[in-house]
Design a protein around this motif. Sequence first.
Motif, PDB file in Angstrom:
ATOM      1  N   GLN A 160      27.035  45.034  37.631  1.00 47.33           N
ATOM      2  CA  GLN A 160      25.836  44.229  37.846  1.00 47.33           C
ATOM      3  C   GLN A 160      26.186  42.908  38.530  1.00 47.33           C
ATOM      4  O   GLN A 160      25.444  42.430  39.393  1.00 47.33           O
ATOM      5  N   LEU A 161      27.323  42.333  38.187  1.00 49.85           N
ATOM      6  CA  LEU A 161      27.785  41.122  38.861  1.00 49.85           C
ATOM      7  C   LEU A 161      28.039  41.412  40.341  1.00 49.85           C
ATOM      8  O   LEU A 161      27.630  40.643  41.219  1.00 49.85           O
ATOM      9  N   ARG A 162      28.684  42.519  40.609  1.00 46.78           N
ATOM     10  CA  ARG A 162      28.981  42.892  42.002  1.00 46.78           C
ATOM     11  C   ARG A 162      27.704  43.017  42.823  1.00 46.78           C
ATOM     12  O   ARG A 162      27.607  42.506  43.952  1.00 46.78           O
ATOM     13  N   LEU A 163      26.715  43.681  42.241  1.00 43.75           N
ATOM     14  CA  LEU A 163      25.476  43.900  42.969  1.00 43.75           C
ATOM     15  C   LEU A 163      24.726  42.600  43.221  1.00 43.75           C
ATOM     16  O   LEU A 163      24.148  42.395  44.293  1.00 43.75           O
ATOM     17  N   ARG A 164      24.759  41.697  42.266  1.00 41.73           N
ATOM     18  CA  ARG A 164      24.084  40.412  42.441  1.00 41.73           C
ATOM     19  C   ARG A 164      24.774  39.570  43.511  1.00 41.73           C
ATOM     20  O   ARG A 164      24.114  38.880  44.306  1.00 41.73           O
ATOM     21  N   LEU A 165      26.096  39.626  43.563  1.00 40.75           N
ATOM     22  CA  LEU A 165      26.822  38.884  44.593  1.00 40.75           C
ATOM     23  C   LEU A 165      26.568  39.484  45.971  1.00 40.75           C
ATOM     24  O   LEU A 165      26.497  38.762  46.976  1.00 40.75           O
ATOM     25  N   HIS A 166      26.434  40.812  46.038  1.00 38.08           N
ATOM     26  CA  HIS A 166      26.053  41.441  47.302  1.00 38.08           C
ATOM     27  C   HIS A 166      24.667  40.977  47.722  1.00 38.08           C
ATOM     28  O   HIS A 166      24.438  40.647  48.898  1.00 38.08           O
ATOM     29  N   GLU A 167      23.753  40.946  46.783  1.00 32.96           N
ATOM     30  CA  GLU A 167      22.374  40.558  47.087  1.00 32.96           C
ATOM     31  C   GLU A 167      22.311  39.140  47.611  1.00 32.96           C
ATOM     32  O   GLU A 167      21.553  38.840  48.547  1.00 32.96           O
ATOM     33  N   ASP A 168      23.098  38.246  47.046  1.00 37.41           N
ATOM     34  CA  ASP A 168      23.104  36.844  47.461  1.00 37.41           C
ATOM     35  C   ASP A 168      24.060  36.565  48.615  1.00 37.41           C
ATOM     36  O   ASP A 168      24.309  35.394  48.948  1.00 37.41           O
ATOM     37  N   LYS A 169      24.628  37.635  49.191  1.00 40.06           N
ATOM     38  CA  LYS A 169      25.472  37.526  50.390  1.00 40.06           C
ATOM     39  C   LYS A 169      26.777  36.780  50.155  1.00 40.06           C
ATOM     40  O   LYS A 169      27.363  36.226  51.096  1.00 40.06           O
ATOM     41  N   TYR A 170      27.249  36.756  48.926  1.00 39.71           N
ATOM     42  CA  TYR A 170      28.542  36.132  48.672  1.00 39.71           C
ATOM     43  C   TYR A 170      29.688  37.093  48.986  1.00 39.71           C
ATOM     44  O   TYR A 170      30.821  36.658  49.183  1.00 39.71           O
ATOM     45  N   ILE A 171      29.383  38.369  48.990  1.00 40.58           N
ATOM     46  CA  ILE A 171      30.384  39.375  49.365  1.00 40.58           C
ATOM     47  C   ILE A 171      30.127  39.770  50.814  1.00 40.58           C
ATOM     48  O   ILE A 171      29.065  40.299  51.153  1.00 40.58           O
ATOM     49  N   ARG A 172      31.102  39.503  51.660  1.00 39.71           N
ATOM     50  CA  ARG A 172      30.964  39.814  53.084  1.00 39.71           C
ATOM     51  C   ARG A 172      32.344  39.839  53.729  1.00 39.71           C
ATOM     52  O   ARG A 172      33.345  39.489  53.098  1.00 39.71           O
ATOM     53  N   ASP A 173      32.387  40.252  54.967  1.00 37.94           N
ATOM     54  CA  ASP A 173      33.647  40.244  55.713  1.00 37.94           C
ATOM     55  C   ASP A 173      34.040  38.788  55.990  1.00 37.94           C
ATOM     56  O   ASP A 173      33.214  37.990  56.432  1.00 37.94           O
ATOM     57  N   ARG A 174      35.311  38.488  55.747  1.00 33.75           N
ATOM     58  CA  ARG A 174      35.787  37.117  55.932  1.00 33.75           C
ATOM     59  C   ARG A 174      37.066  37.125  56.765  1.00 33.75           C
ATOM     60  O   ARG A 174      37.832  38.079  56.729  1.00 33.75           O
ATOM     61  N   ARG A 175      37.275  36.026  57.497  1.00 33.68           N
ATOM     62  CA  ARG A 175      38.449  35.921  58.362  1.00 33.68           C
ATOM     63  C   ARG A 175      39.371  34.815  57.875  1.00 33.68           C
ATOM     64  O   ARG A 175      38.928  33.760  57.424  1.00 33.68           O
ATOM     65  N   TYR A 176      40.669  35.088  57.980  1.00 35.81           N
ATOM     66  CA  TYR A 176      41.676  34.099  57.612  1.00 35.81           C
ATOM     67  C   TYR A 176      42.927  34.365  58.447  1.00 35.81           C
ATOM     68  O   TYR A 176      43.459  35.489  58.453  1.00 35.81           O
ATOM     69  N   HIS A 177      43.366  33.353  59.187  1.00 36.13           N
ATOM     70  CA  HIS A 177      44.553  33.493  60.053  1.00 36.13           C
ATOM     71  C   HIS A 177      44.415  34.689  60.993  1.00 36.13           C
ATOM     72  O   HIS A 177      45.294  35.543  61.091  1.00 36.13           O
ATOM     73  N   LEU A 178      43.256  34.771  61.648  1.00 37.51           N
ATOM     74  CA  LEU A 178      42.970  35.794  62.652  1.00 37.51           C
ATOM     75  C   LEU A 178      42.904  37.218  62.074  1.00 37.51           C
ATOM     76  O   LEU A 178      42.894  38.188  62.808  1.00 37.51           O
ATOM     77  N   ARG A 179      42.812  37.322  60.778  1.00 38.45           N
ATOM     78  CA  ARG A 179      42.702  38.635  60.156  1.00 38.45           C
ATOM     79  C   ARG A 179      41.384  38.726  59.404  1.00 38.45           C
ATOM     80  O   ARG A 179      40.954  37.761  58.768  1.00 38.45           O
ATOM     81  N   THR A 180      40.729  39.895  59.484  1.00 38.50           N
ATOM     82  CA  THR A 180      39.457  40.105  58.803  1.00 38.50           C
ATOM     83  C   THR A 180      39.674  40.839  57.488  1.00 38.50           C
ATOM     84  O   THR A 180      40.358  41.863  57.446  1.00 38.50           O
ATOM     85  N   TYR A 181      39.086  40.310  56.437  1.00 40.90           N
ATOM     86  CA  TYR A 181      39.158  40.928  55.117  1.00 40.90           C
ATOM     87  C   TYR A 181      37.741  41.398  54.748  1.00 40.90           C
ATOM     88  O   TYR A 181      36.862  40.575  54.496  1.00 40.90           O
ATOM     89  N   PRO A 182      37.499  42.701  54.731  1.00 38.44           N
ATOM     90  CA  PRO A 182      36.138  43.192  54.486  1.00 38.44           C
ATOM     91  C   PRO A 182      35.722  43.085  53.018  1.00 38.44           C
ATOM     92  O   PRO A 182      36.546  43.186  52.109  1.00 38.44           O
ATOM     93  N   ASN A 183      34.423  42.888  52.821  1.00 41.79           N
ATOM     94  CA  ASN A 183      33.799  42.908  51.492  1.00 41.79           C
ATOM     95  C   ASN A 183      34.517  42.007  50.484  1.00 41.79           C
ATOM     96  O   ASN A 183      34.854  42.438  49.381  1.00 41.79           O
ATOM     97  N   CYS A 184      34.746  40.766  50.869  1.00 43.75           N
ATOM     98  CA  CYS A 184      35.447  39.819  49.991  1.00 43.75           C
ATOM     99  C   CYS A 184      34.504  38.702  49.542  1.00 43.75           C
ATOM    100  O   CYS A 184      33.483  38.442  50.163  1.00 43.75           O
TER     101      CYS A 184
END
Length: 396
Positions: A27-51
């Motif tokens: 349920q926590l995971r789904l709420r964070l998805h809903e609020d867009k806190y879980i998304r693809d993120r970039r760090y040092h030219l690398r993409t980390y999906p669903n973080c």
Amino acid sequence: MDSISLAVLKIATDREQKGEIDIIGDQLRLRLHEDKYIRDRRYHLRTYPNCFMAREVVDWLIDRKEAPDRPTAVQLMQKTMEHDIIHHSCDEYKDFKDSRRFYRFRKDDGTSQLDLEMMVFSRGQRLSEKVMNSDNSLLQAREEDGVKYERAFVATEMVTWLIQEQESKNRGDAEQLCRRLLEHAIIQHVSSKHHFVDGPLLYQFRLNFRRRRKIMELLIKRPQTVVESQDSPFCVRKQSHDKSASFNSVSPNSEVKVASAVRRSSMTSSSSSGYFSNSPALGNSPPVVLCNPRSVLKRPVTLDELLAPGAPYIRKTLTVVSDAVGWGFVVRGEKPCHIQAVDPTGPAASAGVKIRHFVVSVNGLNVLHCHFRAVSNLVLTGPRTIVMEVMEEVEP
């Protein structure tokens, strides 16, 4: 009658506690998805999906009053790591820090272990949702030994229902499935005296998958004895006139209703307009049970507009085969219904289902004039393989 041993009761209680933790995490995971806190993120030219970023989630927990302060929020997230619900994006750290580190839910990147226990739990979750959404009289107020129980079912009727729904091949297989569900704390005898037997005894669903859990429950040390939970109408207890015992959706809005279940425990909360979670063998999130976000449609689309000659839509026929957790999509709206959300790691996404697709038919049945609840029920009560015709807007 086949009496149940104290050893089985203790194991079931331990598994119930683990199941509650898994539900809280999902349920926590789904709420964070809903609020867009879980998304693809970039760090040092690398993409980390669903973080998600640790510091942002700590802020979120405090803003939503799920945690009173930052140390408690960190402690809650550490619990999710200890229970293997989340992990560091590179598995470099084994602890949760209030920092800019990236973390992932294991259900989002497919690294969760789908062992027998998890498969039985997911199967039980799907079956409870299917029973709740089907138009039958399986769950009723019934009496055994002079005592009335809410939402109880007769063992022999459940066995028959499982065969009719093609969940089991014969009565022997159905009985064995129910015995596994009892041993994994999904169902239990109304007075916890008997194991599951294909006969006239009464049983109830022990877990309420739709109840919205507070994340602080992760820090509550649960008793090791088998007790009745008064906040769940699916737990074993005598019939009550307490209206607060009604079965509530996970969704915060009154308009939202669970369509199926949490998928990968569900995006499920899914009466939340429907995270379809069906599982074959021992395994469905939907849904999950999850919160229903605002419509993803860019603007309202009427049925006449959708079917008008020259309208910028193309038809596609997609085949979605559910896995051990479900189909992995959410439907919302009416006349026409649309795809509200898609689990990026689920069968629907693999089949080409996308958000903002309008649902034309399901297994050959036209659903353009249907409410999403009717479409949800059609999916839940149908086969594990669904053939869905959709209309996709053509980008100019």
